[in-house]
Design a protein around this motif. Structure first.
Motif, PDB file in Angstrom:
ATOM      1  N   PHE A  12      58.835  60.189  28.751  1.00  0.00           N
ATOM      2  CA  PHE A  12      58.104  59.160  29.097  1.00  0.00           C
ATOM      3  C   PHE A  12      58.611  58.567  30.444  1.00  0.00           C
ATOM      4  CE2 PHE A  12      57.645  59.515  24.665  1.00  0.00           C
ATOM      5  CZ  PHE A  12      56.253  58.871  24.434  1.00  0.00           C
ATOM      6  N   ALA A  13      57.727  58.015  31.220  1.00  0.00           N
ATOM      7  CA  ALA A  13      58.199  57.030  32.450  1.00  0.00           C
ATOM      8  C   ALA A  13      57.872  55.855  32.353  1.00  0.00           C
ATOM      9  CB  ALA A  13      57.269  57.959  33.590  1.00  0.00           C
ATOM     10  N   MET A  14      58.676  54.858  32.846  1.00  0.00           N
ATOM     11  CA  MET A  14      58.370  53.540  32.780  1.00  0.00           C
ATOM     12  C   MET A  14      57.414  53.224  34.064  1.00  0.00           C
ATOM     13  SD  MET A  14      60.991  50.285  33.176  1.00  0.00           S
ATOM     14  CE  MET A  14      61.794  50.711  31.908  1.00  0.00           C
ATOM     15  N   VAL A  15      56.542  52.385  33.628  1.00  0.00           N
ATOM     16  CA  VAL A  15      55.307  52.034  34.488  1.00  0.00           C
ATOM     17  C   VAL A  15      55.273  50.486  34.871  1.00  0.00           C
ATOM     18  CG1 VAL A  15      53.721  53.764  33.862  1.00  0.00           C
ATOM     19  CG2 VAL A  15      53.568  51.689  32.695  1.00  0.00           C
ATOM     20  N   SER A  16      56.120  49.544  33.786  1.00  0.00           N
ATOM     21  CA  SER A  16      56.220  48.336  34.241  1.00  0.00           C
ATOM     22  C   SER A  16      57.387  47.561  33.469  1.00  0.00           C
ATOM     23  CB  SER A  16      54.872  47.465  33.941  1.00  0.00           C
ATOM     24  OG  SER A  16      54.687  47.404  32.456  1.00  0.00           O
ATOM     25  N   SER A  17      57.889  46.502  34.045  1.00  0.00           N
ATOM     26  CA  SER A  17      59.189  45.816  33.184  1.00  0.00           C
ATOM     27  C   SER A  17      59.231  44.513  33.617  1.00  0.00           C
ATOM     28  CB  SER A  17      60.295  46.468  33.457  1.00  0.00           C
ATOM     29  OG  SER A  17      61.423  45.901  32.855  1.00  0.00           O
ATOM     30  N   ASP A  25      57.843  55.372  42.808  1.00  0.00           N
ATOM     31  CA  ASP A  25      58.050  57.041  43.233  1.00  0.00           C
ATOM     32  C   ASP A  25      59.283  57.513  42.657  1.00  0.00           C
ATOM     33  OD1 ASP A  25      55.883  56.991  45.348  1.00  0.00           O
ATOM     34  OD2 ASP A  25      57.427  55.857  46.495  1.00  0.00           O
ATOM     35  N   ALA A  26      59.964  56.581  41.845  1.00  0.00           N
ATOM     36  CA  ALA A  26      61.104  57.468  41.129  1.00  0.00           C
ATOM     37  C   ALA A  26      61.408  56.516  39.886  1.00  0.00           C
ATOM     38  CB  ALA A  26      62.514  57.459  41.819  1.00  0.00           C
ATOM     39  N   ASP A  46      65.176  55.301  38.803  1.00  0.00           N
ATOM     40  CA  ASP A  46      65.258  53.976  39.366  1.00  0.00           C
ATOM     41  C   ASP A  46      66.584  53.401  39.443  1.00  0.00           C
ATOM     42  OD1 ASP A  46      64.202  51.706  40.407  1.00  0.00           O
ATOM     43  OD2 ASP A  46      62.927  51.360  38.794  1.00  0.00           O
ATOM     44  N   THR A  47      66.861  52.300  38.819  1.00  0.00           N
ATOM     45  CA  THR A  47      68.304  51.738  38.943  1.00  0.00           C
ATOM     46  C   THR A  47      69.139  52.280  37.827  1.00  0.00           C
ATOM     47  OG1 THR A  47      67.565  49.864  37.369  1.00  0.00           O
ATOM     48  CG2 THR A  47      67.125  49.488  39.762  1.00  0.00           C
TER      49      THR A  47
END
Length: 115
Positions: A12-17, A25-26, A46-47
């Motif tokens: 899964f990839a995070m799309v919002s938080s 992009d990452a 990301d972070t």
């Protein structure tokens, strides 16, 4: 969603938080493993330099504990509760409510399955 080992091998990839902006992009990516309702895995991007989680799944509900190392060198840990939703194209979406250890604020993130 009582499929045995439903999340095993899914990514899964995070799309919002609500706790931070998401780098489209990452984004942070999550790799899930599941056996008999026990869930574990890792995440990075990301972070986040490196993270791990462990928990359980009952039907469409996930309960996790997590810890990660941020790229800044700081560490974060906490607990989350997620709801699994089916998307029209057959992928899954995870809607997660989480709290960082020592923080009373509830945050929400959304991740979509990668194909």
């Amino acid at each position: 969603m009582n499929d045995k080992d439903l999340l095993n091998g899914r990514r899964f990839a995070m799309v919002s938080s609500t706790s931070s902006s998401v780098d489209a992009d990452a984004p942070t990516e999550f790799a899930y493993e599941e056996a008999g309702g026990v869930i574990w895995g890792s995440y990075a991007g990301d972070t986040v330099e490196h993270g791990r989680f462990v928990g359980t799944r009952d039907a469409d509900r996930i309960q996790l504990s997590y810890v990660h190392l941020l790229r800044t060198g700081e560490r974060a840990a906490g607990q989350s509760s997620s709801r699994i939703e089916a998307l029209p194209d057959g992928r899954l979406r995870l809607v997660e409510e989480f709290q960082f250890a020592g923080d009373d604020e509830t945050h929400v993130s959304v991740c979509t399955e990668l194909r």
